[in-house]
Design an enzyme around this catalytic site. Structure first.
Site, PDB file in Angstrom:
ATOM      1  N   GLU A  54       6.399  20.662 -21.494  1.00 27.29           N
ATOM      2  CA  GLU A  54       6.589  22.249 -21.585  1.00 27.29           C
ATOM      3  C   GLU A  54       5.498  22.667 -22.724  1.00 27.29           C
ATOM      4  O   GLU A  54       4.845  23.503 -22.386  1.00 27.29           O
ATOM      5  CB  GLU A  54       8.184  22.404 -22.324  1.00 27.29           C
ATOM      6  N   CYS A  82      13.940  20.033 -24.545  1.00 26.65           N
ATOM      7  CA  CYS A  82      14.433  19.532 -25.785  1.00 26.65           C
ATOM      8  C   CYS A  82      14.428  20.838 -26.922  1.00 26.65           C
ATOM      9  O   CYS A  82      13.729  21.918 -26.574  1.00 26.65           O
ATOM     10  CB  CYS A  82      13.674  18.435 -26.533  1.00 26.65           C
TER      11      CYS A  82
END
Length: 156
Positions: A54, A82
């Site tokens: 990401e 996360c």
């Protein structure tokens, strides 16, 4: 293209990463229906623990657009971001997070995950983001099995 189409791009990118010796995570960023970036995890390649898929996709999208504001975009992640990646999405002003496998799935597969879901993080912080879980979840979870059977997964 649909959410499933963009998720398939991310799943394919995760496989590209595994072929290069990386872990089974990838993310794609789309704005106005256009793919801006698609990246896999490069933590091992860069020895940079923050180089999650990401974060790498956000870096690439910002560079492609020449801007740090990704408002109006969607990130498609093979696994629930996360807490670090969720915060990066917030700072980039990404308005929508679509993911396949859950963070609990990654933890169950042996990855060092913090068991804080995106929904919990959103509730705790008041971050305004749309979260769409479970898109092609089985295909995304299968990446973990593929990784475990791969040469790098056996070393992990």
């Amino acid at each position: 293209m649909t959410d499933e189409d963009f998720m398939r791009l991310a799943i394919d990118k995760a496989r590209d990463g595994m072929r290069l010796g990386q872990t089974p995570f990838a993310a794609a960023i789309v704005k106005a229906g256009e793919l801006i970036s698609c990246a896999h995890n490069i933590v091992w390649a860069t020895t940079d623990i923050t180089a999650h898929a990401e974060v790498t996709a956000i870096r690439e999208a910002c560079a492609a657009l020449g801007d740090i504001d990704l408002a109006g975009s969607t990130i498609y992640s093979t696994c629930e971001p996360c807490p670090m990646c969720f915060a990066a999405c917030h700072w980039a002003r990404i308005g929508r997070i679509v993911y396949g496998a859950g963070i609990k799935d990654a933890k169950a597969a042996g990855f060092n995950e913090l068991a804080l879901s995106n929904s919990q993080f959103k509730e705790l912080t008041g971050i305004q983001v749309d979260i769409v879980p479970g898109v092609l979840a089985n295909e995304a979870r299968n990446l973990f099995d593929e990784f475990v059977k791969s040469p790098q997964g056996r070393k992990y």
